[in-house]
Design a protein around this motif. Structure first.
Motif, PDB file in Angstrom:
ATOM      1  N   ILE A   1      50.427 -14.216 -16.937  1.00  0.00           N
ATOM      2  CA  ILE A   1      51.244 -13.701 -17.382  1.00  0.00           C
ATOM      3  C   ILE A   1      51.249 -13.046 -18.701  1.00  0.00           C
ATOM      4  N   TYR A   2      50.123 -13.459 -19.248  1.00  0.00           N
ATOM      5  CA  TYR A   2      50.290 -12.839 -20.865  1.00  0.00           C
ATOM      6  C   TYR A   2      49.434 -11.490 -20.993  1.00  0.00           C
ATOM      7  N   LEU A   3      48.555 -10.718 -19.477  1.00  0.00           N
ATOM      8  CA  LEU A   3      48.469  -9.857 -18.900  1.00  0.00           C
ATOM      9  C   LEU A   3      49.028  -9.491 -18.235  1.00  0.00           C
ATOM     10  N   ALA A   4      49.749  -9.786 -17.700  1.00  0.00           N
ATOM     11  CA  ALA A   4      50.530  -8.862 -16.518  1.00  0.00           C
ATOM     12  C   ALA A   4      51.932  -7.891 -17.448  1.00  0.00           C
ATOM     13  N   VAL A   5      52.627  -8.600 -18.889  1.00  0.00           N
ATOM     14  CA  VAL A   5      53.431  -8.379 -19.553  1.00  0.00           C
ATOM     15  C   VAL A   5      52.965  -7.364 -20.116  1.00  0.00           C
ATOM     16  N   ARG A   6      52.104  -7.078 -20.801  1.00  0.00           N
ATOM     17  CA  ARG A   6      50.767  -6.452 -21.923  1.00  0.00           C
ATOM     18  C   ARG A   6      51.374  -4.454 -21.755  1.00  0.00           C
ATOM     19  N   ASP A   7      51.490  -3.676 -22.835  1.00  0.00           N
ATOM     20  CA  ASP A   7      52.162  -2.701 -22.020  1.00  0.00           C
ATOM     21  C   ASP A   7      50.856  -2.033 -22.883  1.00  0.00           C
ATOM     22  N   ASP A   8      50.186  -2.951 -23.128  1.00  0.00           N
ATOM     23  CA  ASP A   8      48.822  -2.192 -24.118  1.00  0.00           C
ATOM     24  C   ASP A   8      47.613  -1.818 -23.283  1.00  0.00           C
ATOM     25  N   GLN A   9      47.695  -0.388 -22.870  1.00  0.00           N
ATOM     26  CA  GLN A   9      46.082   0.520 -22.966  1.00  0.00           C
ATOM     27  C   GLN A   9      44.476  -0.837 -22.696  1.00  0.00           C
ATOM     28  N   MET A  10      44.906  -1.453 -24.615  1.00  0.00           N
ATOM     29  CA  MET A  10      43.659  -2.143 -25.122  1.00  0.00           C
ATOM     30  C   MET A  10      43.514  -2.644 -24.263  1.00  0.00           C
ATOM     31  N   PRO A  11      42.078  -3.705 -23.346  1.00  0.00           N
ATOM     32  CA  PRO A  11      42.269  -4.925 -23.397  1.00  0.00           C
ATOM     33  C   PRO A  11      42.428  -6.225 -24.181  1.00  0.00           C
ATOM     34  N   ALA A  12      42.937  -7.268 -23.845  1.00  0.00           N
ATOM     35  CA  ALA A  12      43.725  -8.082 -23.920  1.00  0.00           C
ATOM     36  C   ALA A  12      42.088  -9.294 -24.522  1.00  0.00           C
ATOM     37  N   THR A  13      42.571 -10.040 -25.369  1.00  0.00           N
ATOM     38  CA  THR A  13      41.229 -10.468 -26.163  1.00  0.00           C
ATOM     39  C   THR A  13      42.515 -12.277 -25.949  1.00  0.00           C
TER      40      THR A  13
ATOM     41  N   TYR B   1      40.609 -12.312 -10.242  1.00  0.00           N
ATOM     42  CA  TYR B   1      42.042 -12.257 -10.958  1.00  0.00           C
ATOM     43  C   TYR B   1      41.549 -11.523 -12.053  1.00  0.00           C
ATOM     44  N   VAL B   2      40.467 -11.476 -12.953  1.00  0.00           N
ATOM     45  CA  VAL B   2      40.949 -10.768 -14.015  1.00  0.00           C
ATOM     46  C   VAL B   2      39.896 -10.319 -14.027  1.00  0.00           C
ATOM     47  N   ALA B   3      39.818  -8.671 -14.906  1.00  0.00           N
ATOM     48  CA  ALA B   3      38.291  -7.862 -15.270  1.00  0.00           C
ATOM     49  C   ALA B   3      37.749  -8.434 -16.857  1.00  0.00           C
ATOM     50  N   SER B   4      36.557  -8.482 -16.630  1.00  0.00           N
ATOM     51  CA  SER B   4      36.330  -9.046 -18.666  1.00  0.00           C
ATOM     52  C   SER B   4      35.423  -7.914 -18.733  1.00  0.00           C
ATOM     53  N   LEU B   5      35.673  -6.847 -19.957  1.00  0.00           N
ATOM     54  CA  LEU B   5      35.173  -5.682 -20.360  1.00  0.00           C
ATOM     55  C   LEU B   5      33.989  -6.496 -21.594  1.00  0.00           C
ATOM     56  N   ARG B   6      32.809  -5.749 -22.197  1.00  0.00           N
ATOM     57  CA  ARG B   6      32.508  -6.535 -22.434  1.00  0.00           C
ATOM     58  C   ARG B   6      31.989  -5.019 -23.213  1.00  0.00           C
ATOM     59  N   GLY B   7      31.733  -5.733 -25.343  1.00  0.00           N
ATOM     60  CA  GLY B   7      31.509  -4.107 -26.081  1.00  0.00           C
ATOM     61  C   GLY B   7      32.789  -4.126 -27.108  1.00  0.00           C
ATOM     62  N   ARG B   8      32.537  -3.656 -27.737  1.00  0.00           N
ATOM     63  CA  ARG B   8      33.383  -3.369 -28.356  1.00  0.00           C
ATOM     64  C   ARG B   8      35.045  -2.381 -28.074  1.00  0.00           C
ATOM     65  N   GLY B   9      36.130  -3.267 -28.001  1.00  0.00           N
ATOM     66  CA  GLY B   9      37.010  -2.746 -27.842  1.00  0.00           C
ATOM     67  C   GLY B   9      37.424  -3.495 -26.150  1.00  0.00           C
ATOM     68  N   GLY B  10      36.328  -4.329 -25.828  1.00  0.00           N
ATOM     69  CA  GLY B  10      36.254  -5.165 -24.587  1.00  0.00           C
ATOM     70  C   GLY B  10      37.277  -6.272 -24.461  1.00  0.00           C
TER      71      GLY B  10
ATOM     72  N   PRO C   1      46.102  -5.628  -9.331  1.00  0.00           N
ATOM     73  CA  PRO C   1      48.193  -6.091  -9.903  1.00  0.00           C
ATOM     74  C   PRO C   1      48.616  -6.993  -9.520  1.00  0.00           C
ATOM     75  N   ALA C   2      49.366  -6.772  -9.774  1.00  0.00           N
ATOM     76  CA  ALA C   2      50.116  -8.031 -10.085  1.00  0.00           C
ATOM     77  C   ALA C   2      51.198  -8.797  -9.406  1.00  0.00           C
ATOM     78  N   GLU C   3      51.377  -7.760  -7.846  1.00  0.00           N
ATOM     79  CA  GLU C   3      52.067  -8.043  -6.636  1.00  0.00           C
ATOM     80  C   GLU C   3      50.938  -8.293  -5.958  1.00  0.00           C
TER      81      GLU C   3
ATOM     82  N   VAL D   1      54.653 -14.482  -6.628  1.00  0.00           N
ATOM     83  CA  VAL D   1      53.000 -13.333  -6.771  1.00  0.00           C
ATOM     84  C   VAL D   1      53.517 -13.554  -8.227  1.00  0.00           C
ATOM     85  N   LEU D   2      52.584 -13.435  -8.835  1.00  0.00           N
ATOM     86  CA  LEU D   2      52.548 -13.314 -10.224  1.00  0.00           C
ATOM     87  C   LEU D   2      53.668 -11.820 -10.667  1.00  0.00           C
ATOM     88  N   ALA D   3      53.620 -10.488  -9.888  1.00  0.00           N
ATOM     89  CA  ALA D   3      54.880  -9.932 -10.380  1.00  0.00           C
ATOM     90  C   ALA D   3      56.422 -10.310 -10.630  1.00  0.00           C
ATOM     91  N   ASP D   4      56.395 -11.543  -9.961  1.00  0.00           N
ATOM     92  CA  ASP D   4      57.962 -12.290  -9.169  1.00  0.00           C
ATOM     93  C   ASP D   4      58.026 -12.799 -10.697  1.00  0.00           C
TER      94      ASP D   4
END
Length: 144
Positions: A15-27, A54-63, A70-72, A125-128
């Motif tokens: 839910i946290y990841l789905a509602v974010r509007d920031d383009q940067m990945p969440a920690t 379900y989730v992608a993990s991005l490493r490094g600075r800005g990861g 998609p939430a749908e 689904v998550l979108a709901d």
């Protein structure tokens, strides 16, 4: 049926990841802080969600973390099946030692109840869960 904390936190993180509007990945740290839950435990949950795709993990600075799909396309019933031990009683597993199992009707009743529970979850689904995205952003301390 009571869901485990692991599944609870998995749903919260999605839910946290789905509602974010920031383009940067969440920690994990930020998500844990917003929910007031253990960062260590949420990191384990995030690892499970990455392994399940379900989730992608991005490493490094800005990861950080972002939704992999998609939430749908993230079914709630499927997630619960993958994160929960659905053996409600010992007799649901292969190693049952209950002496009345051959004549017991409780297992069938509980299995039917569990199927109904999962059937309801399969309808979402998550979108709901994030249709009220703006309200959730405010509640989680994100800008609206």
């Amino acid at each position: 049926m009571k869901l485990t904390t692991h599944t609870d936190y998995a749903l919260r993180l999605l839910i946290y990841l789905a509602v974010r509007d920031d383009q940067m990945p969440a920690t994990v740290q930020a998500a844990a802080t917003h929910y007031g839950i253990s960062t260590h435990h949420l990191a384990k949950v995030a690892q499970t969600l990455v392994q399940l795709g379900y989730v992608a993990s991005l490493r490094g600075r800005g990861g950080g973390l972002r939704l992999q799909r998609p939430a749908e396309e993230i079914g709630i019933g499927a997630l619960v099946r993958q994160t929960e031990n659905l053996e409600l009683l010992e007799c649901f597993g292969p190693e049952s030692t209950c002496p009345i199992e051959p004549g017991c009707r409780l297992k069938g009743v509980l299995a039917k109840a569990q199927q109904a529970f999962l059937a309801v979850l399969d309808g979402y689904v998550l979108a709901d869960l994030v249709e009220n995205r703006q309200q959730l952003r405010v509640l989680l301390g994100h800008s609206a």
